[in-house]
Design a protein around this motif. Structure first.
Motif, PDB file in Angstrom:
ATOM      1  N   ARG A 609     -18.865 -27.696  -2.321  1.00  0.00           N
ATOM      2  CA  ARG A 609     -19.295 -27.782  -0.918  1.00  0.00           C
ATOM      3  C   ARG A 609     -18.484 -26.857  -0.006  1.00  0.00           C
ATOM      4  N   ALA A 610     -17.577 -26.071  -0.599  1.00  0.00           N
ATOM      5  CA  ALA A 610     -16.719 -25.203   0.219  1.00  0.00           C
ATOM      6  C   ALA A 610     -17.123 -23.736   0.070  1.00  0.00           C
ATOM      7  N   ARG A 611     -18.407 -23.486  -0.197  1.00  0.00           N
ATOM      8  CA  ARG A 611     -18.953 -22.133  -0.372  1.00  0.00           C
ATOM      9  C   ARG A 611     -18.099 -21.283  -1.305  1.00  0.00           C
ATOM     10  N   PRO A 612     -18.154 -21.590  -2.605  1.00  0.00           N
ATOM     11  CA  PRO A 612     -17.351 -20.818  -3.559  1.00  0.00           C
ATOM     12  C   PRO A 612     -17.901 -19.401  -3.745  1.00  0.00           C
ATOM     13  N   ILE A 613     -17.000 -18.461  -3.998  1.00  0.00           N
ATOM     14  CA  ILE A 613     -17.411 -17.082  -4.284  1.00  0.00           C
ATOM     15  C   ILE A 613     -16.618 -16.573  -5.491  1.00  0.00           C
ATOM     16  N   LEU A 614     -17.083 -15.437  -6.024  1.00  0.00           N
ATOM     17  CA  LEU A 614     -16.430 -14.814  -7.175  1.00  0.00           C
ATOM     18  C   LEU A 614     -15.498 -13.706  -6.687  1.00  0.00           C
ATOM     19  N   LEU A 615     -14.322 -13.578  -7.316  1.00  0.00           N
ATOM     20  CA  LEU A 615     -13.384 -12.486  -6.992  1.00  0.00           C
ATOM     21  C   LEU A 615     -13.242 -11.587  -8.215  1.00  0.00           C
ATOM     22  N   GLU A 616     -13.014 -10.292  -7.981  1.00  0.00           N
ATOM     23  CA  GLU A 616     -12.804  -9.370  -9.104  1.00  0.00           C
ATOM     24  C   GLU A 616     -11.541  -8.539  -8.870  1.00  0.00           C
ATOM     25  N   PRO A 617     -10.885  -8.115  -9.974  1.00  0.00           N
ATOM     26  CA  PRO A 617      -9.709  -7.255  -9.820  1.00  0.00           C
ATOM     27  C   PRO A 617     -10.130  -5.840  -9.417  1.00  0.00           C
ATOM     28  N   VAL A 618      -9.447  -5.326  -8.397  1.00  0.00           N
ATOM     29  CA  VAL A 618      -9.702  -3.960  -7.927  1.00  0.00           C
ATOM     30  C   VAL A 618      -8.490  -3.119  -8.298  1.00  0.00           C
ATOM     31  N   GLU A 685      -3.903   1.349 -11.906  1.00  0.00           N
ATOM     32  CA  GLU A 685      -3.084   0.142 -11.927  1.00  0.00           C
ATOM     33  C   GLU A 685      -3.722  -0.922 -11.044  1.00  0.00           C
ATOM     34  N   PHE A 686      -3.395  -2.178 -11.324  1.00  0.00           N
ATOM     35  CA  PHE A 686      -3.976  -3.291 -10.573  1.00  0.00           C
ATOM     36  C   PHE A 686      -3.520  -3.242  -9.122  1.00  0.00           C
ATOM     37  N   SER A 687      -4.458  -3.460  -8.192  1.00  0.00           N
ATOM     38  CA  SER A 687      -4.102  -3.480  -6.773  1.00  0.00           C
ATOM     39  C   SER A 687      -4.228  -4.900  -6.203  1.00  0.00           C
ATOM     40  N   HIS A 688      -5.433  -5.476  -6.226  1.00  0.00           N
ATOM     41  CA  HIS A 688      -5.633  -6.801  -5.633  1.00  0.00           C
ATOM     42  C   HIS A 688      -6.980  -7.367  -6.096  1.00  0.00           C
ATOM     43  N   TYR A 689      -7.220  -8.624  -5.747  1.00  0.00           N
ATOM     44  CA  TYR A 689      -8.537  -9.239  -5.997  1.00  0.00           C
ATOM     45  C   TYR A 689      -9.338  -9.203  -4.697  1.00  0.00           C
ATOM     46  N   GLU A 690     -10.647  -8.972  -4.811  1.00  0.00           N
ATOM     47  CA  GLU A 690     -11.482  -9.087  -3.607  1.00  0.00           C
ATOM     48  C   GLU A 690     -12.867  -9.616  -3.992  1.00  0.00           C
ATOM     49  N   PRO A 691     -13.621 -10.164  -3.010  1.00  0.00           N
ATOM     50  CA  PRO A 691     -14.913 -10.782  -3.331  1.00  0.00           C
ATOM     51  C   PRO A 691     -15.885  -9.796  -3.984  1.00  0.00           C
ATOM     52  N   VAL A 692     -16.650 -10.309  -4.948  1.00  0.00           N
ATOM     53  CA  VAL A 692     -17.682  -9.506  -5.620  1.00  0.00           C
ATOM     54  C   VAL A 692     -18.925  -9.524  -4.733  1.00  0.00           C
ATOM     55  N   PRO A 693     -19.582  -8.358  -4.512  1.00  0.00           N
ATOM     56  CA  PRO A 693     -20.824  -8.364  -3.712  1.00  0.00           C
ATOM     57  C   PRO A 693     -21.847  -9.339  -4.317  1.00  0.00           C
ATOM     58  N   GLN A 694     -22.649  -9.942  -3.440  1.00  0.00           N
ATOM     59  CA  GLN A 694     -23.574 -11.008  -3.848  1.00  0.00           C
ATOM     60  C   GLN A 694     -24.469 -10.620  -5.029  1.00  0.00           C
ATOM     61  N   ASN A 695     -25.076  -9.407  -4.947  1.00  0.00           N
ATOM     62  CA  ASN A 695     -26.015  -9.013  -6.013  1.00  0.00           C
ATOM     63  C   ASN A 695     -25.303  -8.838  -7.360  1.00  0.00           C
ATOM     64  N   THR A 699     -25.527 -11.137 -11.169  1.00  0.00           N
ATOM     65  CA  THR A 699     -25.672 -10.585 -12.525  1.00  0.00           C
ATOM     66  C   THR A 699     -24.580 -11.117 -13.450  1.00  0.00           C
ATOM     67  N   ILE A 700     -23.333 -11.166 -12.932  1.00  0.00           N
ATOM     68  CA  ILE A 700     -22.198 -11.638 -13.753  1.00  0.00           C
ATOM     69  C   ILE A 700     -22.416 -13.092 -14.162  1.00  0.00           C
ATOM     70  N   LEU A 701     -22.837 -13.919 -13.192  1.00  0.00           N
ATOM     71  CA  LEU A 701     -23.001 -15.350 -13.473  1.00  0.00           C
ATOM     72  C   LEU A 701     -24.195 -15.613 -14.389  1.00  0.00           C
ATOM     73  N   GLU A 702     -25.230 -14.781 -14.284  1.00  0.00           N
ATOM     74  CA  GLU A 702     -26.371 -14.918 -15.210  1.00  0.00           C
ATOM     75  C   GLU A 702     -25.914 -14.646 -16.641  1.00  0.00           C
TER      76      GLU A 702
END
Length: 705
Positions: A609-618, A685-695, A699-702
């Protein structure tokens, strides 16, 4: 047995840099000049002493931080009595760390136990991405450092441009102590600005060192640099500044004294230059280590926590203080078994004694202590304050654990390691490999805190995670060679994370009545998002025994386990605070198991109920290529959802700095090669995590379902 070197004459240093800046070559030269090796090992010939693993020799890179010890008598005598040997000789403990970003844990743990660092820069490239990373890691641990601009014999070498990149991107507080005489093929020696002498190096090994006058063409330039150097140093001492402004020239001893204090306080960074490969300038760098980097006694006492009282305590770097040491690395050795590298902060450690591993709350017996010379070892009986050694066969000790005197327990600050960003599935090739693989993976995970092993609860596959493709490739290769385990490896997978974007409240109730004793657990929680990178926080706000104290840890465990499993695609839930504020219990039916399930249910409900989103390593990506490929490469990076941060130049080449999602970077080496006719190179090199665009998230979750 008495101490062979006074603590003031011991330096614990690390040699740190970007990949290919020449760290290992610098270390090899140091070992040669200090008499530890009689043959110079070359990285490009696969014969470097410090790169002793097969994989290191094949790839020409450093993977594990090797530890060694050597001795140095300063090569300049400012007073006749300084020529007396032994009494004025210094012991230098060196840790040669990897430059490749995938092995960042090795750098992190080495910096934690070092007193000083030598940062090596490529004289052609100057500051590179990993140079910045290790510099900021050194800032985090307040490690005093000196710089060495290397490879000035290479085509395209430019001392002033490299120095400018240091002052522009890392620190304004540089103070140049040596200047190159000539560059590229004409590089023959250096000008020592402290003594205003020219030092040239002749002979195949640069062994003929000549002190002479500064070349006439450089006199004016050297004078201007010396003036700059004196002004910078004098700013850090009022009395010296006053005398200098009155027109009095400071003595070499005065300049060195003030510069040493400023360097140890992280206020100035001395800069040396040379070519390690051509053996030019390394001797002065060694003098700089002795003159400007701290002994253990120059630094504040180490601070820790008393595990019994929770109060902060200090341990001075003295042999007669209570013993305390930090284990900074585990390594499996095919001859002696497991080695635990440690740094003694206070007191003395002797063979046959017992120490307390406070982190594991277990006693350990000290069997054999070794002093390491890369992979060659020397058995010793004692290690004193400020010393670095390796213990054979500790049972329960892991990286980051504190060893100390039983009567005076203390926990030193642990080493924090970054989270892995890439995973792959691995399975043994045969039934016989199955058991061996489990043992090999455990051993490797004990050695490397950024290497994580998990079992997929649905498929029961083993999933290994690490800092990059090369990191996992090397570990799988080590498993094959050192442990003789053959394995099939899946395709690399990105380590996604989940988080929430708004606050919510939830209730978790677990009630089970089925003959005999029932189960009852009931909790109410509030969850809120935290800033990126903050991790997971659990807050207990239960008052007045609404939930008995003994059930709170079970609630937290249930919540943490549910967070690990995630709610969108089974990825860990991060960057949120969970507050337990209410609930109820049953006198008879409540149990830890019931409250654990209630906590888990509450988190799942609240997170949904807290609007979850996916994050990816950038990733922070740097690409270097000839100018006419610039358009193709930038276009390709933009097509990979990359953001171009800046465009620069390095000699005749163009440099792109960009931020690109890791998911888009698999196989990039091949793409870049074909796009640039094999002339482009990149580092990442790894920088940070940020939200994955909706579209993309859809695809990732499918793919996960």
């Amino acid at each position: 047995m008495a101490r062979d070197y006074p603590i003031e004459k011991v330096r614990n240093i690390g040699i740190i840099a970007h990949i290919d800046a020449g760290k290992t070559t610098v270390t090899e030269r140091v070992l040669f000049y200090t008499g530890i090796s009689h043959k110079i090992g070359e990285v490009h010939e696969g014969a470097a002493i410090m790169d002793w693993m097969e994989q290191e020799r094949e790839r020409g890179i450093t993977i594990t931080s090797a530890a060694t010890t050597c001795f140095w008598t300063p090569s300049y005598a400012e007073a006749a009595d300084e020529r007396e040997p032994k009494q004025h000789e210094y012991r230098i403990n060196i840790i040669d760390t990897p430059g490749h970003v995938d092995f960042t844990a090795e750098v992190e743990r080495s910096l934690r136990v070092l007193d000083g660092g030598v940062v090596v820069f490529d004289g052609v490239a100057g500051v590179e991405p990993q140079s910045e990373t290790v510099w900021h890691q050194a800032d985090k641990y307040h490690v005093p450092r000196i710089c060495f601009i290397n490879k000035l014999d290479r085509t395209g070498a430019n001392f002033e441009k490299s120095l400018f990149s240091i002052t522009e991107r890392l620190t304004q507080d540089t103070v140049v102590l040596t200047l190159p005489i000539g560059l590229e093929g004409a590089f023959s020696g250096v000008v020592d600005l402290l003594r205003m002498r020219a030092i040239t190096f002749d002979g195949a090994l640069g062994e003929h060192v000549t002190l002479g006058d500064i070349p006439q063409a450089m006199e004016e330039e050297a004078g201007a640099w010396r003036k700059k150097m004196i002004e910078k140093v004098a700013e850090h001492d009022d009395a010296l500044l006053e005398r200098y402004l009155d027109g009095k020239e400071p003595s070499i001893a005065e300049l060195k004294g003030v510069l040493r204090r400023a360097c140890i306080a992280n206020k100035l960074v001395p800069v040396f230059c040379g070519s390690a490969l051509k053996n030019k300038g390394v001797q002065l760098l060694l003098d700089g280590v002795v003159d400007f980097l701290p002994a253990a006694t120059d630094l504040p006492p180490v601070v820790g926590t008393n595990p019994k009282t929770g109060e902060t305590e200090e341990r001075p770097p003295a042999d007669d203080a209570p013993f305390s040491a930090l284990v900074f690395k585990l390594q499996t050795d095919s001859y002696v078994g497991q080695l635990a590298y440690f740094r003694v902060y206070s007191g003395t450690l002797s063979t046959g004694s017992y120490v307390l591993n406070v982190s594991a709350d277990k006693k350990e017996r000290i069997g054999r202590i070794l002093r390491m010379h890369a992979n060659h070892r020397e058995e010793i009986k004692e290690v004193y304050a400020g010393g670095i050694g390796a213990i054979v066969g500790l049972k329960t000790t892991r990286t980051g654990d504190t060893l100390c005197d039983e009567q005076h327990p203390i926990v030193l600050e642990r080493i924090e390691f970054p989270q892995p960003v890439i995973s792959l599935r691995i399975e043994p090739k045969t039934k016989a490999d199955q058991e061996k693989m489990g043992m090999a993976l455990r051993r490797l995970a004990d050695e490397d805190p950024t290497f994580v092993i998990k079992s997929d609860p649905e498929t029961l596959d083993v999933v290994i995670s690490g800092m990059g493709e090369l990191h996992l490739e090397v570990l799988v290769d080590r498993m094959r060679r050192e442990f003789h385990v053959e394995a099939n490896v899946g395709r690399p997978q990105v380590a996604y994370r989940e988080t929430i974007t708004q606050e919510s409240e939830a209730e978790g109730k677990y009630i089970k009545q089925s003959g005999g004793r029932g189960q009852y657990g009931h909790v109410k929680i509030k969850i809120a998002p935290l800033e990126r990178g903050a991790g997971f926080e659990f807050v207990n706000k239960i008052r007045g025994g609404i939930i008995p104290q003994e059930f709170i840890p079970a609630v937290e465990k249930g919540i943490r386990e549910a967070a690990e499993r995630g709610i969108l695609g089974g990825f860990p839930l991060v960057d949120l605070r969970v507050m337990l504020y209410d609930g109820s219990f049953h006198d008879v039916d409540s149990s830890e198991a019931a409250f654990k399930i209630a906590g888990s249910l509450a988190l799942q409900d609240g997170a949904r109920r807290a609007r979850p989103i996916l994050l990816e390593p950038v990733m922070k990506v740097e690409v270097i290529m000839p100018e006419h490929f610039l358009g193709d490469v930038t276009g390709d990076l933009s097509g990979k959802r990359g953001r171009i941060e800046q465009l620069g130049e390095r000699g005749m080449l163009k440099v792109i700095d960009a931020l690109v999602p890791l998911a888009e970077m698999f196989g990039y080496a091949t793409t870049l090669r074909s796009m640039t006719e094999g002339r482009g190179i990149y580092t990442m090199e790894f920088s940070h995590y940020e939200p994955v665009p909706q579209n993309v998230a859809g695809t990732i979750l499918e793919g996960k379902s």
